[in-house]
Every structure is written in structure tokens, then in C-alpha cells.
Design an enzyme around this catalytic site. Structure first.
Site, PDB file in Angstrom:
ATOM      1  N   GLU A  92      40.063  50.123  90.578  1.00  0.00           N
ATOM      2  CA  GLU A  92      40.741  50.899  89.525  1.00  0.00           C
ATOM      3  C   GLU A  92      41.809  50.099  88.784  1.00  0.00           C
ATOM      4  OE1 GLU A  92      40.079  52.280  92.533  1.00  0.00           O
ATOM      5  OE2 GLU A  92      38.833  54.031  92.100  1.00  0.00           O
ATOM      6  N   HIS A 103      41.252  64.570  95.580  1.00  0.00           N
ATOM      7  CA  HIS A 103      40.217  64.716  94.544  1.00  0.00           C
ATOM      8  C   HIS A 103      40.366  66.019  93.751  1.00  0.00           C
ATOM      9  CE1 HIS A 103      38.461  61.673  97.157  1.00  0.00           C
ATOM     10  NE2 HIS A 103      37.548  61.403  96.246  1.00  0.00           N
TER      11      HIS A 103
END
Lengths: 334, 340
Positions: free
Chosen positions: B74, B143
Site C-alpha cells: 500500500e 475492514h
């Protein structure tokens, strides 16, 4: 030697300019003329110079908190740099960035960076632009031995390898990350070897020898320009001053400093070019005089430049944004 | 302009396809935005099209150079997006879940957000980060966040969170065309919702709220899926004969914020409830309350009420997660409390 006369002159002038710029800041900081922090590049001039001698204005570099040398070698205006470091409106970044954020995108200088390891992902992005636009531009990512331990550096190496990006990673191993030696912080003790694990050519070279750096980077640049992907170069160098000005440097010995100063990159370059008759004493002396004048003019420019208008605080955050939301929930002070 | 009924997912896909066709500097990158990038097997092509299938079909049209799968890295690909934006591309970076911002925050807040300012205006960063928000999938704490508020906090970033398919299309096109970095928050729970969406080019300017339901007694300001929760509450109040007519203001853009529309509604109704799925401290919800307190206090006829998630991570167990997310019943109660 496969290097032309003009380039040799440019190399000497660039290294001398960086040295004079940093020595001037060292003096002016001690005199209390410089706000904030400065991290000086003196001692490491051969790296930025040897690297940037291979680049054009269209190529990109990412830099570090110790970025003045990279800026000068990439052609950022010295007067604007000096004004920026003095926090003046005429500075390269209008006085909003300071020493740690000098940039000039038009010169391909994507910014000094206050985050150790901030640059490698950005360099991959600049490399991606060149790749997708089909240009032959390359990007050089400068970082230090300290950043060689950052995750972002590993991610940048991996991404550049996976995507075969035209990026050259130049690790300036100057022996200390702030106060800490790589002997303590670098597991395996071999920074260049790390890059080989990402499948790219990697060498460690003498970072005090501008001609050796120029040669290694020339090869890396042609590899990148022909689409053969990234290269890693560890340049072993030394910084003469502390981590930042004001650092008392209690973490290394005077003997070590003297030993490196005796191998100074400028002295060495002068010795080589004079010995081989590549440049004359008169040419070198003329450059010394010219640089002295340039730095004096830069200081005069910075001294005589105005401070930024306080109205400038709200500009340049966004390309477009409602002005009244720049200081919300209250009337902006007059 | 003709409309048809399509899903929120299809609306985003359509906006991206149109923008990529319109401007060749627009590229997409992220984890599994096509899927199986290692394989030339025709059956493997576009194996996922993004973890939620939002980018399906783009690689066939634009190729692997512009629709680019990344390693799971990321910081690496977020920073590459920033660097590409600074040097002439207009990248759309997909970050699978907003909680993953924890992995790459430096590249977003220290690089993308500050670069233009640090450089004295000599750079622009036309980067769009697509990411997902929202609880309700039993996906637990890492999440399911809706932590857009922290990006509103950072000068240099813009933040958008659409609630309807049409808004998703129009705001996404605007985000891509914008010359500043934009965090575009797609709500996972809305991906399959459908609604009328204009065909062809459709751009909604950033920074404009939308009144999704007009009313006269109370202003309910809501974000993303909480707009639907607020609308249900408003309908219940209308149906139940409470005699309460609620106005629902969908912020759509969190930074910049449409202060005028919010303040005009508060001045009209005299009451304010804010519904937000984000955690409550230092949030968009508290910002709206601050706006009312500093600029409309004389118009308020009762206390401001917030209906938000608690100051906890998103829990896993359905019993706990369902208790975490604001409900229409809580909104109705909050509205009643403003009537004291």
C-alpha cells in the site's frame, strides 16, 4: 577518460557551489541568521554531482532532508534556495517549505523530503509516468543509510523491479543515521546486497570519487533509458557536519573526521584533473572565485528579500478550495 | 439527459470508463483491480475486477498498462500514485478498505496532502484514492471503518462520500478531473443499490450538498449510507403522525463542506441532528455541530443531537455490529430530543 571538458568544469563548479553554500549556512546558522533546522551536505558533494551529471532537466530526482546538494546539482536556482532557507517570499517555495522541502518540479526536482524513506514510492510514480508516456526520462531516488531500513524503501525497490521502472536508487551511506551507525542498524551490514534480492543490478562504490559515481550512474541511466529497469547504487560517503546544525556530534571520533577530510572529494578531483592535465589551475581558481561571488550574491538576495505577506498563509494548499473554509468556524484574523 | 436504473457499482465503473476514454493520462492501479496479472490465460483475465468487482471490464478496454494490478504494497503504490500525479498522470488508486490507510498514511498525509503547499504552489497532485467504507459485512475492525473524518482534518485533501448511484457517478468524475488529491469513499453496503443515473458525461461539482428530502421542523445532516437511515427515520416520523417534517441534507462532499446549504436548512428548521457512521470524536458530525454553534446558535430551538457509531472499533459479532451502526429508531429518538 571518456568525459568532456565542459562536464569536468561543471562537476567542479557544482561540487564547489554545494560546499560553499553549505559552509555559508554553517556560519550563518551559528550567527543565528537561519530559522529552524538545516541538514548540511558538505562532504557528500561527489554523489549528487556524479549522479546529476548524467541527467537532463527532464529527468526527475527525489531527495531527502539533506537535500541542498541534490537541488544545486539538479539546477535549482541558488539565490532562490538561499532565500527559501531564510524564509523569504522570494524563496524557491515562497518561504513555505524551508530547507527540508526545497523543490523545483520544472527542473525535475521533486522535493527534499522531511520523511526518511518518503521518496522511494514517489520515485516509482515518476518512473511510471515516464514509462506510460513512453518518454526516455529517468528518475533518481536519493536516500540514506537510515532510509535503507524503512519499509517504503523495500516497497519501492520491489515495485520498481516488478514494473521494470526507469528508476535509479542511490543510497548515500554517510555512516550515520542521525547518531546511529549502520553497524548497529543495518542487519547483514551490506546495503547494496539487499537490492540484489529484488533482482536488480547493485553496486557499492566510493562515494568520494565523483568520476567513479558518474561512471556507475551513466551505466544505470542507459539501462533505465533503454527500458531495462532499475539499478541500485550504494555510494559510501561522509558528512562533515552534524546531523543538523547545532548537533554537538558526540557519536564519532575526531580521527575519523580528519581521515575523511583528508580524502575530500574536491581535493581529490583537483588532484586528478591537474595530474592528468584535464583542467588547469587557472580554470579551477576561476570557478572558485565565481562560486564565491554567486554565494555572496545569494546571501545578499536573501537578506534583502521581503518576508512573505501573512495573507500567503492560506494560498497554495489546494488548486481550488472555498476561501472561507481555509480558516473555518471563526473570522480569520486581520 | 436520459437516465436508466443502474447500481452504485455500475455507476462508478461507468464514470471511470468514461474518464479513461476521455483522458489518456487517467490510469487505475491497486490490488487485484483486474486479478491474476501473472497470467496470460484468457480465462484468468479480469479474474476479480477489484475485490468488489467495481473495475470489471476496464482492462479489456484500456489494457494492463493503464489498468494496473499492484503487489500488496500500500505505501508503495499509494506513493507511486502521488509521484505519478506530480509528474503528469491523473492516477486513480484503489485502496481496498479505508482501514488500510493505516499502512500508507505517510504517503497520503505527508506527501500528497502537503506537497503543493511545501513547494509554494509549484506542484499539483491530481490523485483520486478510491476506497471503501462501511460496517455491516461481519468483517470486523480492520475492514469496516468509516474513518473519512481523519482525512477531512488534513489540509490539502478533499473528501467525498456519495450515497446514491447518480451521485457516485457524478462525484467520481469530478474527483478524477479535480487537480487536488481526493479521497473518494465508496460504501460497500451501497454497491448493489440501484437508482436512476444519467447516461454519458455527468459531473457533480465537489463541495455541494444535496437536500434529499425537504422538511420544515428539523434538519438531519447525514453522510453516505446514513442518508438512507435518515430518510427512513424521516418517513417514519411523517407516517407515524408525529407531526414532524424532517429535512434530510446529504453532505456528499465532506471537504470542502457546503456550509451554506447546511446553515440555510438549520436556519429554516431551527433544529439539528447529525447522523454519521464514523467514530464520534473530532469527526464530521462534531464539525457540523460546531458550525451550528458558531454560526446559527440564535436559530436553534433545541439542543443539537448526534447519532453516530460509538467510540469503539467495529465489532465482529452480528449482535454487536448491528448495535454499532446508527438506526432509524435512534434518529427518531434524537429528533424528539431536539424538540424538548
Amino acid at each position: 577518460m571518456d568525459i568532456n571538458h565542459d562536464k569536468l568544469l561543471w562537476m567542479y563548479k557544482t561540487m564547489r557551489s554545494i560546499r560553499a553554500f553549505e559552509d555559508q549556512l554553517h556560519t550563518d546558522f551559528a550567527a543565528g541568521k537561519i530559522p529552524g533546522f538545516v541538514h548540511l551536505y558538505a562532504g557528500e558533494e561527489a554523489v549528487a554531482t556524479g549522479v546529476c551529471a548524467n541527467l537532463t532537466d527532464r529527468d526527475y530526482i527525489t531527495s531527502t532532508h539533506r537535500g541542498h546538494g541534490h537541488c544545486i546539482a539538479k539546477g535549482v536556482d541558488i539565490k532562490e534556495m538561499m532565500a527559501e532557507i531564510h524564509g523569504k517570499a522570494t524563496g524557491a517555495c515562497k518561504g513555505k517549505g524551508g530547507s527540508m522541502h526545497i523543490a523545483d518540479v520544472n527542473k525535475g526536482m521533486l522535493g527534499a523530503n522531511g520523511i526518511v524513506g518518503g521518496g522511494p514510492p514517489l520515485a516509482c510514480g515518476a518512473g511510471l509516468t515516464a514509462k506510460l508516456k513512453g518518454t526516455d526520462q529517468v528518475t533518481v531516488c536519493f536516500f540514506g543509510d537510515g532510509a535503507s531500513n524503512q519499509g517504503t524503501t523495500m516497497e519501492g525497490l520491489n515495485l520498481a523491479g516488478v514494473w521494470k521502472l526507469p528508476v535509479i536508487f542511490v543510497c548515500e551511506n554517510n555512516g550515520y543515521a542521525e547518531t546511529t551507525s549502520p553497524q548497529y542498524s543495518v542487519s547483514g551490514q551490506d546495503i547494496a546486497a539487499r537490492a540484489r534480492g529484488f533482482g536488480m543490478p547493485s553496486v557499492a562504490i566510493d562515494g568520494l570519487d565523483v568520476l567513479a559515481i558518474h561512471e556507475a550512474v551513466r551505466e544505470a541511466v542507459s539501462r533505465a533509458r533503454r527500458g531495462d529497469g532499475p539499478t541500485f547504487i550504494e555510494a559510501q560517503t561522509y558528512r562533515y557536519y552534524g546531523h543538523f546544525e547545532g548537533d554537538t556530534v558526540k557519536y564519532r571520533d575526531k580521527d575519523e573526521e580528519e581521515q575523511y577530510r583528508s580524502r575530500d572529494c574536491l581535493l581529490r578531483f583537483r588532484g586528478v584533473v591537474l595530474e592528468h592535465g584535464l583542467l588547469t589551475q587557472a580554470e579551477l581558481d576561476a570557478i572558485d572565485a565565481d562560486v564565491k561571488k554567486t554565494i555572496a550574491e545569494a546571501v545578499a538576495f536573501a537578506d534583502s528579500s521581503p518576508l512573505p505577506d501573512t495573507k500567503e498563509i492560506l494560498t497554495d494548499v489546494y488548486v481550488s478550495f472555498p476561501e472561507k473554509e481555509m480558516w473555518p468556524f471563526q473570522a480569520a484574523p486581520a | 439527459m436520459s437516465e436508466r436504473i443502474i447500481s452504485y457499482r455500475e455507476a462508478i465503473n461507468e464514470a471511470l470508463r468514461l474518464e479513461m476514454a476521455r483522458d489518456e493520462t487517467v490510469i487505475l492501479m491497486g490490488e487485484d483491480v483486474t486479478g491474476a496479472p501473472h497470467s496470460d490465460e484468457p480465462d484468468h483475465l479480469d479474474a476479480w475486477g477489484g475485490v468488489f468487482g467495481v473495475t470489471k471490464g476496464l482492462v479489456q478496454e484500456f489494457g494492463r498498462e493503464r489498468v494496473r494490478d499492484t503487489p500488496i504494497t500500500e505505501s508503495g503504490f499509494m506513493g507511486a500514485g502521488v509521484g505519478a500525479a506530480a509528474t503528469g498522470l491523473r492516477p486513480v488508486v484503489e485502496l481496498m478498505f479505508i482501514g488500510f490507510m493505516g499502512v500508507c498514511l505517510d504517503q497520503v498525509v505527508n506527501q500528497a496532502a502537503k506537497m503543493r503547499y511545501m513547494f509554494g504552489g509549484k506542484a499539483k497532485i491530481p490523485l483520486t484514492v478510491r476506497t471503501t467504507i462501511g460496517a455491516g459485512f461481519r468483517a470486523a475492525a480492520q475492514h469496516s471503518d468509516s474513518i473519512y473524518s481523519i482525512f477531512v482534518h488534513f489540509p490539502g485533501l478533499k473528501v467525498v462520500a456519495p450515497a446514491t448511484p447518480a451521485d457516485a457517478k457524478g462525484l467520481f468524475a469530478a474527483a478524477i478531473r479535480d487537480d487536488d488529491p481526493v479521497i473518494f469513499c465508496e460504501n460497500k453496503i451501497l454497491l448493489d443499490t440501484k437508482g436512476p443515473v444519467p447516461e454519458g458525461e455527468y459531473v457533480i461539482p465537489l463541495g455541494k450538498a444535496d437536500i434529499k428530502r425537504e422538511g420544515k421542523d428539523v434538519t438531519i445532516v447525514a453522510i453516505s449510507n446514513m442518508v438512507n437511515v435518515a430518510l427512513k427515520a424521516a418517513e417514519q416520523m411523517a407516517r407515524n403522525g408525529d407531526g414532524i417534517s424532517a429535512e434530510v441534507v446529504d453532505l456528499r462532499s465532506l471537504s470542502p463542506l457546503d456550509e451554506e446549504t447546511v446553515l440555510a436548512s438549520i436556519k429554516k428548521t431551527g433544529r439539528l441532528v447529525v447522523v454519521d457512521e464514523d467514530n464520534p470524536r473530532c469527526s464530521v458530525a462534531t464539525d457540523i455541530a460546531t458550525l451550528a454553534a458558531t454560526q446559527a446558535i440564535e436559530y436553534l430551538n433545541g439542543p443539537v443531537r448526534l447519532v453516530t457509531a460509538p467510540h469503539t472499533p467495529v465489532p465482529f459479532s452480528p449482535a454487536l455490529e448491528d448495535f454499532y451502526v446508527p438506526t432509524p429508531a435512534r434518529v427518531v429518538n434524537a429528533v424528539r430530543e431536539t424538540m424538548i
